[in-house]
Design a protein around this motif. Structure first.
Motif, PDB file in Angstrom:
ATOM      1  N   SER A  48       1.062  -1.021   0.021  1.00 32.79           N
ATOM      2  CA  SER A  48       0.218   0.012  -0.322  1.00 32.79           C
ATOM      3  C   SER A  48       0.953   1.223  -0.223  1.00 32.79           C
ATOM      4  N   TRP A  49       0.401   2.360  -0.229  1.00 33.38           N
ATOM      5  CA  TRP A  49       0.732   3.578  -0.496  1.00 33.38           C
ATOM      6  C   TRP A  49       1.248   3.767   0.638  1.00 33.38           C
ATOM      7  N   GLU A  50       0.519   3.327   2.146  1.00 31.98           N
ATOM      8  CA  GLU A  50       1.771   3.712   2.885  1.00 31.98           C
ATOM      9  C   GLU A  50       2.442   3.191   3.028  1.00 31.98           C
ATOM     10  N   GLU A  51       2.310   1.714   3.225  1.00 33.91           N
ATOM     11  CA  GLU A  51       3.488   1.082   3.637  1.00 33.91           C
ATOM     12  C   GLU A  51       4.838   1.569   2.852  1.00 33.91           C
ATOM     13  N   ASP A  52       4.649   2.010   1.455  1.00 32.99           N
ATOM     14  CA  ASP A  52       5.606   1.767   0.364  1.00 32.99           C
ATOM     15  C   ASP A  52       6.860   2.943   1.096  1.00 32.99           C
ATOM     16  N   TYR A  53       5.929   3.994   1.657  1.00 32.50           N
ATOM     17  CA  TYR A  53       5.550   5.500   1.760  1.00 32.50           C
ATOM     18  C   TYR A  53       7.954   5.789   2.002  1.00 32.50           C
ATOM     19  N   ASP A  54       8.127   5.654   3.297  1.00 28.21           N
ATOM     20  CA  ASP A  54       9.247   6.372   4.045  1.00 28.21           C
ATOM     21  C   ASP A  54      10.276   5.277   3.841  1.00 28.21           C
ATOM     22  N   ALA A  55       9.829   3.905   3.021  1.00 29.65           N
ATOM     23  CA  ALA A  55      11.595   2.752   2.462  1.00 29.65           C
ATOM     24  C   ALA A  55      11.416   3.446   1.172  1.00 29.65           C
ATOM     25  N   GLN A  56      10.119   4.282  -0.007  1.00 29.92           N
ATOM     26  CA  GLN A  56      10.743   4.117  -1.082  1.00 29.92           C
ATOM     27  C   GLN A  56      11.215   6.022  -1.016  1.00 29.92           C
ATOM     28  N   GLU A  63      21.646  14.757   1.065  1.00 29.67           N
ATOM     29  CA  GLU A  63      21.903  15.758   1.803  1.00 29.67           C
ATOM     30  C   GLU A  63      22.211  17.197   1.963  1.00 29.67           C
ATOM     31  N   LYS A  64      22.618  17.093   0.295  1.00 32.27           N
ATOM     32  CA  LYS A  64      23.015  17.778  -0.365  1.00 32.27           C
ATOM     33  C   LYS A  64      22.721  18.184  -1.866  1.00 32.27           C
ATOM     34  N   GLN A  65      21.615  17.635  -2.263  1.00 33.15           N
ATOM     35  CA  GLN A  65      21.122  18.040  -3.677  1.00 33.15           C
ATOM     36  C   GLN A  65      19.700  17.972  -3.550  1.00 33.15           C
ATOM     37  N   PRO A  66      18.819  19.531  -3.788  1.00 33.91           N
ATOM     38  CA  PRO A  66      17.854  20.018  -3.635  1.00 33.91           C
ATOM     39  C   PRO A  66      17.042  18.887  -5.343  1.00 33.91           C
ATOM     40  N   CYS A  67      15.407  18.289  -4.972  1.00 34.40           N
ATOM     41  CA  CYS A  67      14.974  16.996  -5.845  1.00 34.40           C
ATOM     42  C   CYS A  67      13.420  17.666  -6.212  1.00 34.40           C
ATOM     43  N   TYR A  68      12.935  17.148  -7.033  1.00 39.47           N
ATOM     44  CA  TYR A  68      11.225  16.866  -7.271  1.00 39.47           C
ATOM     45  C   TYR A  68      11.244  15.541  -6.907  1.00 39.47           C
ATOM     46  N   ILE A  69       9.677  15.744  -5.293  1.00 46.25           N
ATOM     47  CA  ILE A  69       9.765  13.811  -5.962  1.00 46.25           C
ATOM     48  C   ILE A  69       7.885  14.331  -5.661  1.00 46.25           C
ATOM     49  N   PHE A  70       7.682  12.899  -7.073  1.00 45.83           N
ATOM     50  CA  PHE A  70       6.357  13.101  -7.743  1.00 45.83           C
ATOM     51  C   PHE A  70       5.972  10.769  -6.676  1.00 45.83           C
ATOM     52  N   TYR A  71       4.690  11.136  -5.990  1.00 44.61           N
ATOM     53  CA  TYR A  71       4.871  10.030  -5.281  1.00 44.61           C
ATOM     54  C   TYR A  71       3.485   9.721  -5.148  1.00 44.61           C
ATOM     55  N   ARG A  72       2.927   8.565  -5.930  1.00 42.54           N
ATOM     56  CA  ARG A  72       1.331   8.221  -6.116  1.00 42.54           C
ATOM     57  C   ARG A  72       0.433   7.109  -4.510  1.00 42.54           C
ATOM     58  N   MET A  73      -0.411   8.110  -4.164  1.00 43.81           N
ATOM     59  CA  MET A  73      -1.611   6.955  -3.011  1.00 43.81           C
ATOM     60  C   MET A  73      -1.863   5.947  -4.090  1.00 43.81           C
ATOM     61  N   SER A 131       8.666  12.766   5.768  1.00 42.53           N
ATOM     62  CA  SER A 131       8.463  11.180   6.396  1.00 42.53           C
ATOM     63  C   SER A 131       7.025  11.456   6.435  1.00 42.53           C
ATOM     64  N   LEU A 132       6.669  10.049   6.524  1.00 44.44           N
ATOM     65  CA  LEU A 132       5.481  10.132   6.785  1.00 44.44           C
ATOM     66  C   LEU A 132       4.423  10.746   7.884  1.00 44.44           C
ATOM     67  N   SER A 133       5.401  10.650   9.099  1.00 42.39           N
ATOM     68  CA  SER A 133       4.845  11.180   9.780  1.00 42.39           C
ATOM     69  C   SER A 133       4.599  12.683   9.878  1.00 42.39           C
ATOM     70  N   GLY A 134       5.241  13.354   8.781  1.00 45.26           N
ATOM     71  CA  GLY A 134       5.384  14.229   8.666  1.00 45.26           C
ATOM     72  C   GLY A 134       4.384  15.164   7.781  1.00 45.26           C
ATOM     73  N   PHE A 135       4.511  13.749   6.571  1.00 43.44           N
ATOM     74  CA  PHE A 135       3.333  14.166   5.670  1.00 43.44           C
ATOM     75  C   PHE A 135       1.704  14.556   6.190  1.00 43.44           C
ATOM     76  N   ARG A 136       1.609  13.097   7.482  1.00 46.82           N
ATOM     77  CA  ARG A 136       0.082  13.302   7.889  1.00 46.82           C
ATOM     78  C   ARG A 136       0.032  14.001   8.543  1.00 46.82           C
ATOM     79  N   LYS A 137       0.992  15.542   9.141  1.00 53.03           N
ATOM     80  CA  LYS A 137       1.078  16.872  10.068  1.00 53.03           C
ATOM     81  C   LYS A 137       0.832  17.554   9.436  1.00 53.03           C
ATOM     82  N   HIS A 138       1.106  17.447   7.817  1.00 53.60           N
ATOM     83  CA  HIS A 138       0.675  18.224   7.355  1.00 53.60           C
ATOM     84  C   HIS A 138      -1.421  18.628   6.856  1.00 53.60           C
TER      85      HIS A 138
END
Length: 348
Positions: A48-56, A63-73, A131-138
């Motif tokens: 599931s997307w929640e179980e995959d989230y932190d691992a992916q 830690e030094k390079q910005p990026c963008y991530i699209f994550y599918r729910m 992180s997943l917890s950070g996403f939930r707080k958001h």
């Protein structure tokens, strides 16, 4: 301006976007290379997307390079299209130049991907943010009601109190229901109010028990008007009933004055609101006991309560100076002035 940096998606990235939204891709990582938005990495769903989230998500955050991530729910919108989380990663240790470049290109990438499919958009500078917890707080912060202004907070408290409180006022064994927010009043307070009406005392002070939600007696005595200011607390709200004995135009009067004292913001919001809400029902209760309230006052401190002040409130002065020597207006439409006929020279 649509493209603040002039950077757009590469042709390969556009083609990937067109074929990657069918559910076969869980995550896509995108960066900037040679002034183009390019695909850096991708991964497929494993659970599931929640179980995959932190691992992916977390392993892709450098830690030094910005990026963008699209994550599918796993959820879909009204068009049966999958919903995505758009993550913008800008770590604290990245160079200022890279941070500015990625910040200026974020809106461009969202448009290239298709903003209508982005359910949530999150920006982070440390891994905990994304992180997943950070996403939930958001999500919780997003769904929480907006902070209330002071006026809105007071209005909400009034409405809440009106729903939770029922009036139950007892005079001996008789109960009456009053309009508004009315708390039960203690029997000793009722008796003292009736004594004031009968002329046995001149002063009664009432308080609101905030915890037990009832009206209580604070003081009752035969009080001179000069001592009235000293009875007003400087740190709590109170209701006061005072029988003001005085003469006016030769008549001896005993006027009952209701005084609501509120020392401003020294009191809590709850205290201000409950006293404000209970004021009218308390006045109604006093009048139902047979007392006529001749004047209702609201004050900040007892310093205002001089004998002259009470007299002026009961008998306001009328300004008649402007009318004392006013010239009366003539009648309307009286026509032109009459001409006087000259007398003849011969005296005829």
């Amino acid at each position: 301006m649509s493209h603040q940096t002039g950077i757009t998606a590469s042709e390969d990235l556009r083609n990937f976007f067109a074929t990657s939204k069918d559910g076969s891709i869980r995550l896509m990582k995108i960066g900037i290379d040679n002034e183009e938005l390019v695909l850096l990495d991708k991964s497929e769903p494993r659970s599931s997307w929640e179980e995959d989230y932190d691992a992916q998500v977390l392993p892709h955050l450098d830690e030094k390079q910005p990026c963008y991530i699209f994550y599918r729910m796993d959820s879909t919108d009204n068009s049966d299209q999958y919903e995505w989380i758009y993550l913008s990663w800008s770590p604290d240790f990245a160079s200022v130049k890279h941070k500015m470049l990625f910040a200026a290109t974020r809106a461009t990438l969202k448009r290239e991907f298709g903003g209508g499919q982005v359910k949530w958009e999150i920006f982070g500078t440390v891994k905990e943010d994304l992180s997943l917890s950070g996403f939930r707080k958001h999500v919780e912060a997003h769904d929480a009601p907006a902070p209330l202004t002071f006026e809105e907070e007071e209005l909400a408290m009034i409405k809440s109190t009106e729903l939770s409180v029922k009036a139950d006022i007892g005079v001996d064994t008789k109960h009456q229901t009053l309009s508004g927010v009315a708390f039960p009043i203690e029997d000793d307070a009722l008796h003292k109010i009736m004594e004031l009406g009968q002329g046995e005392i001149t002063y009664v002070q009432l308080s609101v028990d905030l915890e037990n939600e009832k009206i209580c007696l604070e003081a009752a005595e035969d009080l001179a008007v000069s001592a009235l200011p000293s009875r007003v607390p400087a740190d709590h709200a109170r209701y006061h009933l005072f029988k003001f004995k005085h003469t006016h135009e030769g008549d001896y009067l005993q006027s009952i004055i209701f005084i609501y004292s509120m020392p401003g913001y020294k009191c809590s919001v709850k205290e201000r609101m409950l006293y404000s809400s209970c004021k009218s029902p308390v006045i109604e209760m006093v009048e139902q006991l047979g007392l006529q309230v001749d004047r209702k006052l609201e004050i900040d401190s007892g310093e205002e309560l001089s004998e002259a002040y009470l007299y002026d409130e009961l008998h306001p002065k009328k300004n008649i100076a402007k009318q004392a020597f006013a010239k009366p207006k003539g009648p309307a439409g009286r026509g032109p002035k009459r001409m006087t006929k000259p007398r003849a020279e011969n005296g005829e």
